[in-house]
Design a protein around this motif. Structure first.
Motif, PDB file in Angstrom:
ATOM      1  N   THR A 125     -53.329  17.510   9.690  1.00  0.00           N
ATOM      2  CA  THR A 125     -52.527  16.705  10.615  1.00  0.00           C
ATOM      3  C   THR A 125     -52.692  15.221  10.324  1.00  0.00           C
ATOM      4  OG1 THR A 125     -52.516  18.336  12.393  1.00  0.00           O
ATOM      5  CG2 THR A 125     -52.285  16.035  13.038  1.00  0.00           C
ATOM      6  N   ARG A 128     -50.786  14.262   7.154  1.00  0.00           N
ATOM      7  CA  ARG A 128     -49.331  14.310   7.333  1.00  0.00           C
ATOM      8  C   ARG A 128     -48.836  13.146   8.189  1.00  0.00           C
ATOM      9  NH1 ARG A 128     -46.747  19.984   6.813  1.00  0.00           N
ATOM     10  NH2 ARG A 128     -48.283  21.126   5.583  1.00  0.00           N
ATOM     11  N   CYS A 237     -46.174  24.258  19.814  1.00  0.00           N
ATOM     12  CA  CYS A 237     -47.256  23.348  19.443  1.00  0.00           C
ATOM     13  C   CYS A 237     -48.612  23.904  19.856  1.00  0.00           C
ATOM     14  CB  CYS A 237     -47.067  21.985  20.121  1.00  0.00           C
ATOM     15  SG  CYS A 237     -45.598  21.082  19.598  1.00  0.00           S
ATOM     16  N   GLU A 268     -45.834  24.461  12.914  1.00  0.00           N
ATOM     17  CA  GLU A 268     -45.300  24.623  11.569  1.00  0.00           C
ATOM     18  C   GLU A 268     -45.491  23.374  10.718  1.00  0.00           C
ATOM     19  OE1 GLU A 268     -44.292  27.322  10.235  1.00  0.00           O
ATOM     20  OE2 GLU A 268     -44.218  28.609  12.006  1.00  0.00           O
ATOM     21  N   ASP A 269     -45.120  22.191  11.252  1.00  0.00           N
ATOM     22  CA  ASP A 269     -45.172  20.982  10.414  1.00  0.00           C
ATOM     23  C   ASP A 269     -46.473  20.207  10.556  1.00  0.00           C
ATOM     24  OD1 ASP A 269     -44.940  19.666  12.868  1.00  0.00           O
ATOM     25  OD2 ASP A 269     -42.820  19.198  12.594  1.00  0.00           O
ATOM     26  N   ARG A 270     -47.341  20.587  11.522  1.00  0.00           N
ATOM     27  CA  ARG A 270     -48.650  19.955  11.730  1.00  0.00           C
ATOM     28  C   ARG A 270     -48.541  18.473  12.079  1.00  0.00           C
ATOM     29  NH1 ARG A 270     -51.054  23.777  13.310  1.00  0.00           N
ATOM     30  NH2 ARG A 270     -52.837  22.389  13.420  1.00  0.00           N
ATOM     31  N   LEU A 271     -47.434  18.042  12.652  1.00  0.00           N
ATOM     32  CA  LEU A 271     -47.259  16.658  13.085  1.00  0.00           C
ATOM     33  C   LEU A 271     -47.446  16.563  14.594  1.00  0.00           C
ATOM     34  CD1 LEU A 271     -44.131  15.678  10.972  1.00  0.00           C
ATOM     35  CD2 LEU A 271     -46.486  14.932  10.591  1.00  0.00           C
ATOM     36  N   ARG A 273     -46.598  15.853  18.152  1.00  0.00           N
ATOM     37  CA  ARG A 273     -45.341  15.773  18.897  1.00  0.00           C
ATOM     38  C   ARG A 273     -45.494  15.009  20.208  1.00  0.00           C
ATOM     39  NH1 ARG A 273     -40.717  17.744  16.183  1.00  0.00           N
ATOM     40  NH2 ARG A 273     -41.560  18.857  14.388  1.00  0.00           N
ATOM     41  N   ASN A 299     -39.209  11.306   9.547  1.00  0.00           N
ATOM     42  CA  ASN A 299     -38.758  11.062   8.169  1.00  0.00           C
ATOM     43  C   ASN A 299     -37.238  11.060   8.018  1.00  0.00           C
ATOM     44  OD1 ASN A 299     -41.416  10.813   7.185  1.00  0.00           O
ATOM     45  ND2 ASN A 299     -41.597  13.035   6.973  1.00  0.00           N
TER      46      ASN A 299
END
Length: 310
Positions: A125, A128, A237, A268-271, A273, A299
């Motif tokens: 995380t 990323r 999440c 899924e994207d490990r960002l 939120r 992005n």
């Protein structure tokens, strides 16, 4: 018995046989399809949801035993009763206790899930977040002391140093809306009454938590611990909590206490939120600070330029 009567009896008997035979041959036939595991990557101790469609494609009602296996070990089973032509989506929640890649099998269908350690997930995380090029944010800020200062800020960030935002500021009963553009160390502001832009002026301090610092400052969250899962903005999440000094951006006092922080990371994207922080600054009088920020539209191709020529 008259011949005509016999003929009618034979016809009736044959008709009854033709009606009864199909009924006696009716049977259920079951098929499973569309096995989906969400998320496909989870932190050890976390949960995944396994969903599968079960359909009775036969011509009669029947019962079906659906089995859930992880690495060839049966964990659950369930018996369904479905009418001919009926179908149902079945959902199972599984807690993953060991790291590694595990095979989930339901009704003869298979899918894999990757279970990673806490340290690996957190480092993933952080990396990323550091790699982000742009994102959208919605921030709610409340400072409560003798008066209440509130701010709702919505805008976009173009890393590493550009922000375009709309701010609704509330001091007591006064409410004002303004636009702001930040380019590095310069800030442009729009007069809410004349709608004219002024600037650039030197950016000395912000009266809201600078979202540009979030990707970098995630590294400084202390003692993070995982919580459960929930949806944030339609994204599944995983939650975490810990402590941070991120609120030093606000420059409320000389000393910045550790703030309690809660956050939600996309499975899924490990960002990140959503992140929420709360702290109490104690100097001449206590000041309670509460910040809530949601992040989205990662992005995207955006441009942020000066609204007027210098």
């Amino acid at each position: 018995m008259p011949r005509a009567t016999i003929r009618l009896a034979v016809v009736a008997l044959m008709a009854a046989i033709f009606v009864m035979v199909p009924s006696a041959c009716k049977s259920a036939k079951f098929e499973t399809s569309n096995l989906v595991i969400t998320p496909a990557r989870v932190v050890v101790g976390g949960e995944v949801i396994a969903e599968v469609d079960v359909a009775n494609v036969g011509n009669g009602q029947g019962r079906y035993r659906i089995s859930v296996k992880v690495d060839d070990q049966e964990l659950y089973f369930k018996t369904l009763t479905l009418a001919a032509g009926a179908s149902e989506k079945q959902s199972f929640t599984l807690t993953m206790h060991k790291t590694g890649t595990h095979l989930i099998e339901i009704g003869g269908l298979q899918a894999s899930v990757e279970v990673i350690s806490f340290d690996s997930a957190w480092e993933d995380t952080r990396q990323r977040m550091l790699a982000l090029k742009s994102f959208h944010f919605e921030e709610q800020l409340t400072l409560q002391a003798a008066n209440v200062l509130g701010a709702a800020i919505t805008g976009d960030v173009l890393m590493p140093d550009r922000i375009r935002a709309t701010m609704d500021l509330q001091v007591g009963f006064l409410l004002e809306t303004m636009e702001v553009v930040i380019l590095g160390d310069e800030v442009y502001t729009q007069d809410p009454h004349t709608e004219e832009w002024t600037g650039p002026s030197e950016l000395t301090e912000l009266f809201f938590l600078n979202p540009m610092n979030m990707p970098r400052e995630v590294h400084h969250i202390e003692d993070p611990r995982w919580m459960g899962t929930k949806e944030v903005g339609g994204v599944l999440c995983e939650g975490f909590r810990g402590k941070t000094r991120l609120l030093s951006d606000l420059q409320v006092g000389e000393e910045t206490p550790l703030a309690e922080v809660w956050g939600w990371i996309g499975c899924e994207d490990r960002l990140i939120r959503k992140i929420t922080m709360e702290a109490i600054f104690t100097e001449e009088q206590p000041i309670t600070v509460y910040v809530d920020i949601e992040f989205s539209n990662f992005n995207q191709e955006i441009t942020i330029e000066a609204p007027i020529s210098p």
